[in-house]
Design a protein around this motif. Structure first.
Motif, PDB file in Angstrom:
ATOM      1  N   VAL A 203       0.458  14.621  -6.964  1.00 28.53           N
ATOM      2  CA  VAL A 203      -0.214  13.551  -7.695  1.00 28.53           C
ATOM      3  C   VAL A 203      -0.935  14.181  -8.868  1.00 28.53           C
TER       4      VAL A 203
ATOM      5  N   GLN B 192       1.776   4.778  -2.876  1.00 28.79           N
ATOM      6  CA  GLN B 192       1.446   6.152  -2.515  1.00 28.79           C
ATOM      7  C   GLN B 192       2.517   7.122  -3.034  1.00 28.79           C
ATOM      8  N   PRO B 193       2.162   8.430  -3.108  1.00 29.17           N
ATOM      9  CA  PRO B 193       3.181   9.421  -3.490  1.00 29.17           C
ATOM     10  C   PRO B 193       4.345   9.391  -2.500  1.00 29.17           C
ATOM     11  N   ARG B 194       5.508   9.687  -2.999  1.00 25.87           N
ATOM     12  CA  ARG B 194       6.720   9.668  -2.194  1.00 25.87           C
ATOM     13  C   ARG B 194       6.688  10.785  -1.146  1.00 25.87           C
TER      14      ARG B 194
ATOM     15  N   ARG C 258       4.901  15.743   0.475  1.00 33.38           N
ATOM     16  CA  ARG C 258       4.718  14.600  -0.425  1.00 33.38           C
ATOM     17  C   ARG C 258       4.757  15.093  -1.859  1.00 33.38           C
TER      18      ARG C 258
ATOM     19  N   TYR D 278       0.836  -1.200   0.000  1.00 32.31           N
ATOM     20  CA  TYR D 278       0.000   0.000   0.000  1.00 32.31           C
ATOM     21  C   TYR D 278       0.878   1.260   0.000  1.00 32.31           C
ATOM     22  N   ILE D 279       1.868   1.288   0.879  1.00 32.10           N
ATOM     23  CA  ILE D 279       2.747   2.464   0.963  1.00 32.10           C
ATOM     24  C   ILE D 279       3.528   2.649  -0.329  1.00 32.10           C
ATOM     25  N   GLN D 280       3.983   1.559  -0.942  1.00 36.94           N
ATOM     26  CA  GLN D 280       4.723   1.678  -2.204  1.00 36.94           C
ATOM     27  C   GLN D 280       3.886   2.286  -3.312  1.00 36.94           C
TER      28      GLN D 280
ATOM     29  N   ARG E 230      -3.564   7.984  -9.106  1.00 34.31           N
ATOM     30  CA  ARG E 230      -3.069   7.747  -7.747  1.00 34.31           C
ATOM     31  C   ARG E 230      -1.560   7.716  -7.735  1.00 34.31           C
ATOM     32  N   LYS E 231      -0.943   7.545  -8.893  1.00 32.58           N
ATOM     33  CA  LYS E 231       0.510   7.442  -8.960  1.00 32.58           C
ATOM     34  C   LYS E 231       1.142   8.819  -8.863  1.00 32.58           C
ATOM     35  N   ALA E 232       2.259   8.874  -8.191  1.00 26.88           N
ATOM     36  CA  ALA E 232       2.967  10.136  -8.069  1.00 26.88           C
ATOM     37  C   ALA E 232       3.682  10.470  -9.370  1.00 26.88           C
TER      38      ALA E 232
END
Length: 92
Positions: free
Chosen positions: A82, A61-63, A79, A57-59, A87-89
């Protein structure tokens, strides 16, 4: 771990130790079951399953980035942006 130990007597791993053990047990370019990872790490099946779900899940998410506070009061966090509708950064 010896049989008959109470939960208070069992040694507990830190979150970092659990994640490090799981990452070390995961092969590169191959797949293993949660049961195999649990056996290699000495953690329960449920613990490994929950941590793998959280890691994945964390992977996705945006950095998150950290820097020293310009006011000299510790660290500040941000962060990545996006892209709208994704949903991808955005990696720039």
């Amino acid at each position: 771990m010896e049989p008959g130990l109470t939960p208070a007597q069992k040694s507990r791993k830190s979150y970092e130790e659990i994640v490090d053990a799981i990452m070390e047990a995961l092969p590169v370019r191959n797949y293993v079951t949660v049961e195999e990872i649990a056996r290699k790490t000495g953690s329960s099946w449920e613990t490994v399953w929950r941590w793998l779900r959280l890691i994945m899940y964390i992977q996705g998410q945006p950095r998150v980035e950290r820097m020293k506070s310009p006011l000299g009061r510790g660290d500040v966090y941000s962060r990545e942006r996006v892209e709208r509708g994704s949903r991808k950064a955005r990696r720039s």
